[in-house]
Design a protein around this motif. Sequence first.
Motif, short mmCIF file in Angstrom:
data_model
loop_
_atom_site.label_atom_id
_atom_site.label_comp_id
_atom_site.label_asym_id
_atom_site.label_seq_id
_atom_site.Cartn_x
_atom_site.Cartn_y
_atom_site.Cartn_z
N MET A 1 1.03 -0.97 0.11
CA MET A 1 0.07 -0.03 0.10
C MET A 1 0.84 1.18 -0.07
SD MET A 1 -3.29 -1.13 0.04
CE MET A 1 -4.44 0.06 0.59
N HIS A 2 0.46 2.27 -0.66
CA HIS A 2 0.99 3.39 -0.81
C HIS A 2 0.15 4.55 -0.33
CE1 HIS A 2 4.08 1.77 -3.49
NE2 HIS A 2 3.17 1.35 -3.99
N ARG A 3 0.71 5.35 0.60
CA ARG A 3 -0.08 6.66 1.12
C ARG A 3 0.49 7.78 0.52
NH1 ARG A 3 0.85 10.18 5.99
NH2 ARG A 3 -1.33 10.35 6.87
N GLU A 45 -4.19 5.88 1.29
CA GLU A 45 -3.74 4.43 1.27
C GLU A 45 -4.25 4.09 0.11
OE1 GLU A 45 -1.47 2.61 3.01
OE2 GLU A 45 -1.12 4.24 4.60
N VAL A 46 -3.42 3.38 -0.83
CA VAL A 46 -3.97 2.88 -2.18
C VAL A 46 -3.00 1.74 -2.54
CG1 VAL A 46 -4.91 5.03 -3.11
CG2 VAL A 46 -2.72 4.60 -3.73
N ASP A 47 -3.52 0.85 -3.36
CA ASP A 47 -2.42 -0.09 -3.90
C ASP A 47 -1.79 0.12 -5.07
OD1 ASP A 47 -4.21 -0.55 -6.22
OD2 ASP A 47 -5.23 -2.37 -5.23
N ARG A 48 -0.69 -0.54 -5.43
CA ARG A 48 0.18 -0.09 -6.72
C ARG A 48 -0.59 0.18 -7.91
NH1 ARG A 48 2.68 -3.00 -10.55
NH2 ARG A 48 2.12 -4.96 -9.66
N HIS A 49 -1.67 -0.56 -8.20
CA HIS A 49 -2.52 -0.22 -9.55
C HIS A 49 -3.41 1.19 -9.41
CE1 HIS A 49 -1.28 -4.04 -11.23
NE2 HIS A 49 -1.80 -4.65 -10.06
N ALA A 50 -4.00 1.18 -8.04
CA ALA A 50 -4.46 2.38 -8.11
C ALA A 50 -3.91 3.79 -8.23
CB ALA A 50 -5.37 2.53 -6.97
N GLY A 51 -2.39 3.51 -7.44
CA GLY A 51 -1.22 4.64 -7.53
C GLY A 51 -0.98 4.70 -8.98
N GLU A 157 4.43 10.44 -2.13
CA GLU A 157 4.23 9.34 -1.28
C GLU A 157 4.88 9.67 -0.05
OE1 GLU A 157 4.76 4.46 -1.12
OE2 GLU A 157 6.14 5.75 -2.20
#
Length: 176
Positions: A1-3, A45-51, A157
């Motif tokens: 997850m990425h913030r 917070e989002v996953d890699r694909h959403a990022g 990020e």
Amino acid sequence: MHRLFVAVPPPPHVRDALLAAMGGVAGARWQRDDQLHSTLRFIGEVDRHAGQDIAAALGGVHHPGFDATLSAPGVFDKRGRIDTLWIGVAPYPPIAALHHKVDAALRRAGVPPDTRAYHPHITIARFGREQVGAAGFVPAVPLTGIGFRVDHFALYESTLGHDGADYRIIERYSLD
């Protein structure tokens, strides 16, 4: 997850002025040089694909560059307790218009809309449970009227750590 969040990074002369103005408030956790920015939109917070979708959507934002200036200090509170000391960014119309365009691009990428009121600012200090005099903060050096050109914004990020958050620019987006 990425913030993630989207912000305008201030140029070096603005960061230098902000750093020089810090001090004189008991209990303040002053921001570091690499933490200074004017948030356009917090994403969370989002996953890699959403990022990746978010980064691509932000590439479609078209907005003219504009001149901005630092303005008066202010505070945000939670439940009556001051938790943030900031310096305002003016003028409101061009930066608010950029905020709205960023928010629209994020909605197209599947990010829920931001329901909070937008107030352009650069956070300079955060507080724990105790703060003294934050509401009456007077910068150590004058800040009002320090100008800068806003010619880009960035996707950041944020990684939370023991010494506060570490911010890393993922992508920069030029303004027209």
